[in-house]
Design a protein around this motif. Sequence first.
Motif, mmCIF file in Angstrom:
data_model
loop_
_atom_site.group_PDB
_atom_site.id
_atom_site.type_symbol
_atom_site.label_atom_id
_atom_site.label_comp_id
_atom_site.label_asym_id
_atom_site.label_seq_id
_atom_site.Cartn_x
_atom_site.Cartn_y
_atom_site.Cartn_z
ATOM 1 N N UNK A 145 -1.213 1.798 3.593
ATOM 2 C CA UNK A 145 -0.784 2.775 2.543
ATOM 3 C C UNK A 145 -0.462 1.594 1.474
ATOM 4 N N UNK A 146 0.181 0.287 2.077
ATOM 5 C CA UNK A 146 0.753 -0.690 1.061
ATOM 6 C C UNK A 146 -0.712 -0.969 0.273
ATOM 7 N N UNK A 147 -1.865 -1.189 1.276
ATOM 8 C CA UNK A 147 -3.109 -1.516 0.510
ATOM 9 C C UNK A 147 -3.712 -0.688 -0.515
ATOM 10 N N UNK A 148 -3.359 0.449 -0.215
ATOM 11 C CA UNK A 148 -3.749 1.735 -1.406
ATOM 12 C C UNK A 148 -2.924 1.787 -2.349
ATOM 13 N N UNK A 149 -1.700 1.286 -2.415
ATOM 14 C CA UNK A 149 -0.821 1.287 -3.742
ATOM 15 C C UNK A 149 0.616 1.685 -3.263
ATOM 16 N N UNK A 150 0.891 1.995 -2.097
ATOM 17 C CA UNK A 150 2.226 2.390 -1.806
ATOM 18 C C UNK A 150 3.363 1.161 -2.105
ATOM 19 N N UNK A 193 3.721 10.764 7.270
ATOM 20 C CA UNK A 193 2.878 10.649 6.424
ATOM 21 C C UNK A 193 2.906 9.048 5.706
ATOM 22 N N UNK A 194 1.946 8.374 6.022
ATOM 23 C CA UNK A 194 2.146 6.997 5.772
ATOM 24 C C UNK A 194 2.688 6.644 4.373
ATOM 25 N N UNK A 195 2.056 7.133 3.059
ATOM 26 C CA UNK A 195 2.402 6.772 2.125
ATOM 27 C C UNK A 195 4.123 7.258 1.619
ATOM 28 N N UNK A 196 4.298 8.347 2.200
ATOM 29 C CA UNK A 196 5.726 8.959 1.857
ATOM 30 C C UNK A 196 6.692 8.031 2.925
ATOM 31 N N UNK A 197 6.173 7.842 3.919
ATOM 32 C CA UNK A 197 7.029 6.788 4.737
ATOM 33 C C UNK A 197 7.408 5.401 4.188
ATOM 34 N N UNK A 198 6.106 4.873 3.601
ATOM 35 C CA UNK A 198 6.269 3.612 3.129
ATOM 36 C C UNK A 198 7.119 3.773 1.923
ATOM 37 N N UNK A 199 7.181 4.752 1.106
ATOM 38 C CA UNK A 199 8.030 4.981 0.089
ATOM 39 C C UNK A 199 9.417 5.090 0.397
ATOM 40 N N UNK A 200 9.870 5.982 1.385
ATOM 41 C CA UNK A 200 11.131 5.824 2.076
ATOM 42 C C UNK A 200 11.707 4.419 2.359
ATOM 43 N N UNK A 201 10.858 3.862 3.027
ATOM 44 C CA UNK A 201 11.161 2.578 3.353
ATOM 45 C C UNK A 201 11.649 1.576 2.323
#
Length: 541
Positions: free
Chosen positions: A295-300, A266-274
């Motif tokens: 995801x980053x563009x959407x605010x992650x 799940x991209x938002x969560x994955x980017x958060x983990x990163x």
Amino acid sequence: MTAAAAKRDVSPASFRDAGYWLDKTVDQLLTEAVARTPDKVSIVADRADRGQALRLTYKELERRANCAATSLLQLGVGRGDIVTVQLPNWWEFVVTAFACSKIGAVMNPVMPILRERELVYILNFCKAKVFIVPKTYRGFDYAAMAQGMRGDLPDLQHVIVVDGDGPDSFERALLASDPAKLPSGLAPDDMAVLMFTSGTTGEPKGVMHTSNSLVACCKALTGRFGLDSSDVMLVASPVGHMTGYAAIVLLSVYLGGTMVLQDVWEAKHGVGLMASEGVTYTAASTPFLSDICEAVKAGAPHPKDLRSFLCGGAPIPSVLIERAANELGLKVCSLWGMTEILSGTLTEPSRAGEKSATTDGRAQDGMEVRIVDLDGKPVPAGQSGRLLVRGAQMFKGYYKRPELQTFDGEGWFDSGDLAYMDEDGYIRISGRVKDILIRGGENVPVVEVENLLYKHPAVAAVAVVGFPDARLGERGCAFIVPRSGSTIDLASVQSYLGECKMAKQFWPERVEVVADLPRTASGKIQKFKLKEIAAAFAETK
């Protein structure tokens, strides 16, 4: 390539002498990492159904692997026996991989998407003694499926269930034993992992890799990316494939780094983990990269430490490479590989911006690539031909299939891919040998047709295959999955290709609109099935 290069020594001794083979086993990688930094976090195990990620130090990972190895011995698993593991990206997979290596058993990872038909074939073909599954994953009851297959699996002795609550649970069956003195495990040239090809052309084949070929992959990736023990790696690609297993999990332990397991992408969560774990490197297919950017563009949160992205499986759009560089400061490195050869070619980070959008990289250290015509003669730069490969990362052969030709007298393996090479030695995959469509004596560039059609706003997925024709030999049929709310037909396809200035001889002469395309567990389109369907069209022309 010169005649002298063609006769180069590609024996195991030459790989050792050149330093490509280190004669280290999979479990030895863990032993050495523990000796260096026992208290360092080796695994951050994130699960979508759990609130807090489990963290295992190298010392704890080894303890659990020793327990599991002891238990497997007690269950009757010995040297050369096969353990089939159908797990998502969970720490239990990693523990089992190292436990198998410690006792000389063979790890056989299979994708969670597989069901009874594929699994019965694989388990019987392998004569697997142990089958490890989740109790449930993404709403599916794997334990019930495994038990339901027992009557068709005469060699299977044990089903072990992660998250189970009985004596067959992973905790009770594999981790309850106190670690005992273990017998000698794998030798570096023994089969360490057995992984089945995806079956894009029919019956899957079991690909045998040794510790030496696996570690050679880790060594080559380390050199090309400049990785070290400080690197933190996201494991979002399935561990049931070589990308997840070799290019991230084993690589991380080889380095003594930290792996972050994500079991459901799940991209938002994955980017958060990163961002939170300081991920520096990952390997995945193009859709993952696109998801990260979105995801980053959407605010992650911005994954500021992420610097290297190994991307394979399909051409990478130049706009996506530019976007990753501009928005994430990320170098996207194109790769070509197969289950049989691991990482064959790779674009190094220093040339990623220049080469990743237009090539699939150059030969890895310890690997060679060669492009030849149908007679086996080398072709000039820029000309498409059969892609041959050889080197330190090559597989050992196909399990129990000695009749299948693997290597020629000079050690070359025919990849089945068509490619061309530029003046700098970087290759570009241009199709599959079996995908060649010959219409009226003219080779149709199937991949180019498909790539153009993928850009059509009404096309969600497409595959072009040939069907018999009495006059032309073959005609082309495009199987198209339309985007939601869109329609498409032959006239619109041909009009579009005309606008794209593609030669009329290459246009498909039939369009079949379908709800989905037949795919393997890893998502590869099974063109042999489409060809079977298309064969019937010859009677209607």
